[in-house]
Scaffold this motif. Structure first.
Motif, PDB file in Angstrom:
ATOM      1  N   ASN A 198      45.132  29.813  45.263  1.00 21.32           N
ATOM      2  CA  ASN A 198      44.968  31.008  45.290  1.00 21.32           C
ATOM      3  C   ASN A 198      43.914  31.671  46.466  1.00 21.32           C
ATOM      4  O   ASN A 198      43.732  32.798  46.759  1.00 21.32           O
ATOM      5  N   THR A 210      43.093  35.430  45.444  1.00 21.50           N
ATOM      6  CA  THR A 210      44.127  36.579  44.936  1.00 21.50           C
ATOM      7  C   THR A 210      45.359  36.176  44.301  1.00 21.50           C
ATOM      8  O   THR A 210      45.671  34.792  44.442  1.00 21.50           O
ATOM      9  N   ASN A 214      36.531  38.775  46.311  1.00 23.99           N
ATOM     10  CA  ASN A 214      36.057  38.317  47.563  1.00 23.99           C
ATOM     11  C   ASN A 214      34.542  38.257  47.821  1.00 23.99           C
ATOM     12  O   ASN A 214      33.965  39.229  47.034  1.00 23.99           O
ATOM     13  N   SER A 271      42.126  40.219  42.807  1.00 25.66           N
ATOM     14  CA  SER A 271      41.627  39.670  43.890  1.00 25.66           C
ATOM     15  C   SER A 271      40.011  39.780  43.701  1.00 25.66           C
ATOM     16  O   SER A 271      39.264  40.417  43.063  1.00 25.66           O
ATOM     17  N   GLN A 330      47.960  42.755  41.062  1.00 25.20           N
ATOM     18  CA  GLN A 330      47.394  41.858  41.924  1.00 25.20           C
ATOM     19  C   GLN A 330      45.923  42.047  41.482  1.00 25.20           C
ATOM     20  O   GLN A 330      45.011  42.952  41.564  1.00 25.20           O
TER      21      GLN A 330
END
Length: 476
Positions: free
Chosen positions: A344, A332, A140, A138, A136
């Motif tokens: 996403n 993500t 942010n 990600s 995964q």
């Protein structure tokens, strides 16, 4: 609609964060008289405006002061403390602004099929693979625990830090003025030691010759043993004085080198004698109110008082609720090439409010401590003003008396020199004994030493008055 609502909310927060719990601050009136003792009613503008190069006209002294301002370690530490206070202010001001961080991560994990299937309601018969493995990605942008300063706690802390930064800068200016005064005093002490040493050396040569002549006269039965003892005593006294002057000169040079922070260069301009030293001695004092603007140590104490008052505001605001916000905005995806696709996106918004209920009296203690520290700051502010007033008054007393005393002492030295001439003539004529001549020589030596001491004190007093008035702050 949503935009206008958000704008209104931000406006409310801005108004709330503009609130301050700082108490009203009234700077106390100077606890001194409206006029300096010994000053004229129409005292001209304060001598604090005189540049230090104009105050101290000796080129050698000017070079030494410039060297000290560049290399003195105490002044360097004070300057670094200013930088430290500035950094502390930046830290306090940064607490008022949002803390935003960007981060990216990649996570690889494996989940047993039984666990994954149970979460999805799927059967686990053992025919399928034993687990699921996936990665995964990600990215942010996070807003972490940003406090909305509803009651001005952070703003009061920032204000206190800013005032302490300004106070430290005023302390640097005060240290600079003090350093200039200390260098001048050390330089005058060195000049005094050098000139008194030269006077002692000349006197010792004369007294040794006088003792030799007295010894010859004793052998010829033309002088008494008392006269020989008197002449020898003067020589021994001059020899003792010579060692004292050598020690004073070495110690004065060491003190001067400590203040300059480096050995004195060999190419310094030639020195000027104490009697011809071009230091201004008749300095105008201005009014006591001028000290509030001219003396950096008074301005420093005032800044510390304002900072202590802001500390009370921060302590008061600690009793009220704190509102903080934590937010996250990012994307993500299981595949890196689809990380920034529209679908996403993810976000979270978490406001939090906290209200102190029971702290065991710590908040009340912090408030009381801040109030006491403000009272201390007020007393220190008044104390600094009173000390400054006393220093100026002492300098004015010196201004009024040293000149007359110096003239009188010079006249006494001239009279002693005339006495030596007359005693020598009377001795050669056989009117007086050699004891009278020796006593006249001793009086002349003492009068000249005293005159040099007095001249150094007069110049040092003028320097002290210049420093007390806040002179020497400028670069020139």
């Amino acid at each position: 609609m949503r935009k206008s609502t958000l704008t209104a909310a931000l406006s409310v927060l801005a108004l709330a964060s503009g609130c301050s719990m700082n108490p009203k601050l009234d700077i106390p009136a100077p606890p001194v008289a409206a006029q300096f003792a010994g000053a004229d009613k129409a005292e001209p503008e304060s001598a604090a405006t005189i540049p230090w190069r104009q105050m101290f006209g000796d080129a050698r002294l000017q070079a030494i002061i410039a060297l000290a301002l560049e290399n003195n370690r105490d002044l360097r530490v004070t300057t670094l403390n200013v930088e430290a206070a500035r950094s502390q202010f930046r830290m306090a001001r940064g607490a008022q602004l949002p803390s935003i961080d960007a981060n990216g991560s990649y996570t690889r994990q494996r989940i047993p099929l039984e666990t994954a299937g149970a979460g999805l309601g799927l059967p686990s018969d053992g025919a399928a693979p034993s687990g699921i493995e996936f990665g995964q990605y990600s990215a942010n942008v996070a807003l972490t625990a940003f406090e909305i300063d509803l009651f001005g706690r952070l703003r009061s802390q920032s204000e206190a830090a800013f005032e302490r930064y300004l106070a430290s800068d005023e302390g640097r200016r005060a240290a600079r003025i003090a350093l200039i005064g200390a260098v001048v005093d050390a330089y005058l002490a060195e000049r005094l030691a050098v000139e008194q040493l030269a006077l002692t050396e000349r006197t010792l040569i004369d007294w040794r010759e006088s003792a030799r002549i007295t010894g010859l006269l004793r052998e010829a039965r033309q002088a008494s043993g008392l006269e020989v003892s008197q002449a020898d005593g003067l020589v021994r006294q001059a020899e003792a004085d010579l060692q004292a002057r050598l020690r004073a000169q070495a110690q004065a040079t060491n003190a001067l080198q400590l203040l300059t922070g480096a050995p004195l260069p060999a190419d310094l301009p030639p020195p000027v004698s104490l009697l011809e030293q071009p230091i201004l001695t008749q300095l105008p004092a201005g009014l006591p109110s001028d000290l509030l603007t001219n003396r950096p140590d008074i301005r420093q104490a005032e800044r510390e008082l304002v900072a202590a008052n802001a500390d009370i505001g921060a302590a008061r605001a600690a009793f009220f609720p704190r509102l903080s916000i934590t937010g996250l905005l990012g994307v993500t995806s299981l595949a890196f090439d689809r990380l920034f696709d529209t679908d996403n996106g993810n976000w979270s918004f978490s406001p939090q409010i906290s209200q102190p209920i029971f702290r065991g009296g710590s908040l009340q203690g912090e408030l009381r401590l801040a109030e006491v520290r403000k009272s201390i700051a007020i007393a220190q502010y008044e104390q600094v003003i009173q000390a400054a007033f006393r220093e100026v008054s002492d300098g004015l007393a010196g201004r009024a008396t040293y000149g007359k005393q110096s003239d009188a002492q010079q006249a006494a030295a001239d009279a002693a020199a005339r006495r030596v001439e007359l005693s020598n003539l009377r001795y050669r004529a056989g009117v007086d004994s050699r004891l009278e001549l020796l006593d006249a020589q001793r009086s002349l030596y003492s009068a000249r030493q005293t005159y040099l001491d007095l001249r150094r004190e007069e110049l040092s007093s003028a320097t002290g008055l210049y420093r007390a008035l806040g002179g020497g702050e400028g670069e020139e």
